[in-house]
Design a protein around this motif. Sequence first.
Motif, short mmCIF file in Angstrom:
data_model
loop_
_atom_site.label_atom_id
_atom_site.label_comp_id
_atom_site.label_asym_id
_atom_site.label_seq_id
_atom_site.Cartn_x
_atom_site.Cartn_y
_atom_site.Cartn_z
N MET A 193 0.89 7.59 -8.34
CA MET A 193 0.12 7.67 -7.11
C MET A 193 -1.35 7.96 -7.39
O MET A 193 -2.24 7.38 -6.75
CB MET A 193 0.69 8.74 -6.18
N ALA A 194 -1.62 8.84 -8.35
CA ALA A 194 -3.00 9.17 -8.69
C ALA A 194 -3.73 7.95 -9.24
O ALA A 194 -4.88 7.69 -8.88
CB ALA A 194 -3.03 10.31 -9.70
N ILE A 195 -3.06 7.19 -10.08
CA ILE A 195 -3.66 5.96 -10.61
C ILE A 195 -3.92 4.97 -9.49
O ILE A 195 -4.96 4.31 -9.45
CB ILE A 195 -2.77 5.36 -11.72
N GLY A 196 -3.01 4.89 -8.53
CA GLY A 196 -3.20 4.01 -7.38
C GLY A 196 -4.41 4.41 -6.55
O GLY A 196 -5.18 3.55 -6.11
N PHE A 197 -4.59 5.70 -6.34
CA PHE A 197 -5.75 6.17 -5.58
C PHE A 197 -7.05 5.89 -6.32
O PHE A 197 -8.05 5.52 -5.72
CB PHE A 197 -5.65 7.65 -5.26
N VAL A 198 -7.05 6.05 -7.63
CA VAL A 198 -8.26 5.76 -8.41
C VAL A 198 -8.58 4.29 -8.36
O VAL A 198 -9.74 3.89 -8.19
CB VAL A 198 -8.09 6.26 -9.87
N VAL A 199 -7.57 3.43 -8.46
CA VAL A 199 -7.79 1.98 -8.39
C VAL A 199 -8.33 1.59 -7.01
O VAL A 199 -9.27 0.80 -6.91
CB VAL A 199 -6.48 1.22 -8.71
N ALA A 200 -7.79 2.17 -5.95
CA ALA A 200 -8.28 1.88 -4.61
C ALA A 200 -9.71 2.36 -4.43
O ALA A 200 -10.53 1.68 -3.79
CB ALA A 200 -7.37 2.54 -3.57
N SER A 255 -12.97 0.00 -3.68
CA SER A 255 -13.83 0.19 -2.51
C SER A 255 -15.30 0.32 -2.91
O SER A 255 -16.18 -0.14 -2.20
CB SER A 255 -13.39 1.40 -1.69
N ILE A 256 -15.56 0.94 -4.03
CA ILE A 256 -16.94 1.06 -4.51
C ILE A 256 -17.48 -0.31 -4.91
O ILE A 256 -18.60 -0.68 -4.55
CB ILE A 256 -17.02 2.04 -5.70
N ARG A 257 -16.69 -1.08 -5.63
CA ARG A 257 -17.16 -2.39 -6.10
C ARG A 257 -17.32 -3.40 -4.97
O ARG A 257 -18.15 -4.29 -5.04
CB ARG A 257 -16.20 -2.96 -7.13
N SER A 258 -16.54 -3.27 -3.91
CA SER A 258 -16.63 -4.22 -2.81
C SER A 258 -17.69 -3.82 -1.78
O SER A 258 -17.89 -4.54 -0.80
CB SER A 258 -15.28 -4.39 -2.13
N GLY A 259 -18.35 -2.68 -1.97
CA GLY A 259 -19.44 -2.28 -1.08
C GLY A 259 -19.00 -1.52 0.15
O GLY A 259 -19.75 -1.42 1.11
N GLN A 260 -17.82 -0.97 0.14
CA GLN A 260 -17.33 -0.23 1.30
C GLN A 260 -18.09 1.07 1.53
O GLN A 260 -18.17 1.56 2.65
CB GLN A 260 -15.84 0.11 1.11
N GLN A 261 -18.66 1.66 0.49
CA GLN A 261 -19.29 2.97 0.57
C GLN A 261 -20.81 2.90 0.59
O GLN A 261 -21.47 3.92 0.44
CB GLN A 261 -18.84 3.83 -0.61
N GLU A 262 -21.40 1.74 0.74
CA GLU A 262 -22.84 1.61 0.61
C GLU A 262 -23.60 2.19 1.80
O GLU A 262 -24.57 2.90 1.62
CB GLU A 262 -23.23 0.15 0.42
#
Length: 51
Positions: A14-21, A25-32
């Motif tokens: 689960m922790a690896i899944g959260f890190v991947v998500a 999100s950072i790479r797709s620009g969700q947090q810009e």
Amino acid sequence: MEIMYLMIGLSLFMAIGFVVAFVWSIRSGQQEDLITPAMRILHEDEKTKNL
């Protein structure tokens, strides 16, 4: 004791899944731009008054 191994494995999965998500999100620009959506609701009232 076997359940502990299962629970540790599941929590690591689960922790690896959260890190991947998060990285996705950072790479797709969700947090810009986090400010504009919050400020947009304050300015919508001005547009509706002109109708």
